[in-house]
Design a protein around this motif. Sequence first.
Motif, PDB file in Angstrom:
ATOM      1  N   LYS A  48       0.919  43.853  29.245  1.00  0.00           N
ATOM      2  CA  LYS A  48       1.229  44.520  27.982  1.00  0.00           C
ATOM      3  C   LYS A  48       2.639  45.106  27.989  1.00  0.00           C
ATOM      4  N   GLY A  49       2.996  45.733  29.120  1.00  0.00           N
ATOM      5  CA  GLY A  49       4.292  46.397  29.182  1.00  0.00           C
ATOM      6  C   GLY A  49       5.466  45.436  29.214  1.00  0.00           C
ATOM      7  N   LEU A  50       5.308  44.310  29.895  1.00  0.00           N
ATOM      8  CA  LEU A  50       6.404  43.343  29.986  1.00  0.00           C
ATOM      9  C   LEU A  50       6.603  42.563  28.695  1.00  0.00           C
ATOM     10  N   THR A  52       7.306  43.723  25.916  1.00  0.00           N
ATOM     11  CA  THR A  52       8.458  44.308  25.223  1.00  0.00           C
ATOM     12  C   THR A  52       9.734  43.551  25.557  1.00  0.00           C
ATOM     13  N   PHE A  53       9.850  43.094  26.787  1.00  0.00           N
ATOM     14  CA  PHE A  53      11.077  42.446  27.235  1.00  0.00           C
ATOM     15  C   PHE A  53      11.040  40.935  27.079  1.00  0.00           C
ATOM     16  N   LEU A  60      16.177  45.376  29.119  1.00  0.00           N
ATOM     17  CA  LEU A  60      15.584  46.333  30.048  1.00  0.00           C
ATOM     18  C   LEU A  60      16.524  47.512  30.305  1.00  0.00           C
ATOM     19  N   PHE A  63      16.575  49.763  27.397  1.00  0.00           N
ATOM     20  CA  PHE A  63      15.298  50.480  27.317  1.00  0.00           C
ATOM     21  C   PHE A  63      15.300  51.696  28.245  1.00  0.00           C
ATOM     22  N   ASN A 278       3.827  47.709  22.148  1.00  0.00           N
ATOM     23  CA  ASN A 278       4.324  47.129  23.399  1.00  0.00           C
ATOM     24  C   ASN A 278       5.258  48.091  24.122  1.00  0.00           C
ATOM     25  N   ALA A 279       6.084  48.814  23.350  1.00  0.00           N
ATOM     26  CA  ALA A 279       6.997  49.783  23.967  1.00  0.00           C
ATOM     27  C   ALA A 279       6.225  50.910  24.645  1.00  0.00           C
ATOM     28  N   TRP A 281       3.252  50.562  25.931  1.00  0.00           N
ATOM     29  CA  TRP A 281       2.703  49.976  27.152  1.00  0.00           C
ATOM     30  C   TRP A 281       3.779  49.877  28.233  1.00  0.00           C
ATOM     31  N   SER A 282       5.024  49.693  27.834  1.00  0.00           N
ATOM     32  CA  SER A 282       6.122  49.689  28.811  1.00  0.00           C
ATOM     33  C   SER A 282       6.276  51.061  29.453  1.00  0.00           C
ATOM     34  N   LEU A 285       3.538  51.335  31.911  1.00  0.00           N
ATOM     35  CA  LEU A 285       3.854  50.597  33.135  1.00  0.00           C
ATOM     36  C   LEU A 285       4.794  51.398  34.018  1.00  0.00           C
TER      37      LEU A 285
END
Length: 308
Positions: A48-50, A52-53, A60, A63, A278-279, A281-282, A285
């Motif tokens: 989920k976190g990745l 975003t990228f 990255l 971010f 998603n952000a 979740w980043s 992470l």
Amino acid sequence: MNNDEIRANLLKRSRASRNERFGKLISGACITIIIAVVVSIFYFVASKGLATFFENKVNLWKFLTGTIWNPSAKDAQGNPQVGALPMIVGSFSVTFLAAIIATPFAIGAAVFMTEISPRLGKKVLQPVIELLVGIPSVVYGFIGLSVVVPFVRHTFGGSGFGILSGTFVLFVMILPTVTSMTVDALKSVPRAYREASLALGATRWQTIYKVVLRASTSGIITAVVFGMSRAFGEALAVQMVIGNAMLLPQNLISPASTLTSVLTMGMGNSVMGSLSNNALWSLALLLLIMPLIFNILIRWIGKKGAMR
């Protein structure tokens, strides 16, 4: 009874052996389930976190170093404004400041409980520490909101909400953990060290300062890092007193935010699969990686300080 029957009886598994084999199977199954759960959590959060990228094409570096958090808006170049630096700075600020303040108090209480007055420490301080551990974080948050925030407001100025208030709350929350682990570290020092120091003519304070504390340095550092690991992931209590302003803090009394406070406020208000979700979740992470680093550091310190 012939030789074959005797041989068969000798080679036959006993009931204790069968029970031991069954116990090993149960233990192995439980360990396998635990490992599978941990790996699944890491995989789920990382996937989920990745996103975003990889899916939303967020840089990255931007971010991690961006100072504006507004996933629903874009800057002049059309890039989403998902700068996590204010939350990262807020999380590390309250964590390190709380550890710096808690360490002298924890060492002092531990020395009193183990070296100066073990009986009084066991009867008075130990129950108090256990009581502090059992208090829910929401209670710490309410106390911070009712006592700490007005104190900071009247003493240092500002609104009272900010990193300083969050530091005071976290200081009280991690103090029992650091103190308990420091007590264990001091008790692990062999009694022969103390007796040898006193036999050479050292005073009790010289023995504590130059022998006991130095011999337990690795254990004390481990306790501090463990307390920092707990403080880094604390959410509710800090959220109630830090101000939850997604801005880069200018000083200790300006409102700020942490990774956990942004997650608790925003996760329920975002659509699954969207950039804002998603952000978040980043951030989760990143929050998952930091305690992992703390745990690796604890193990490394423990190995370096192990008595051989």
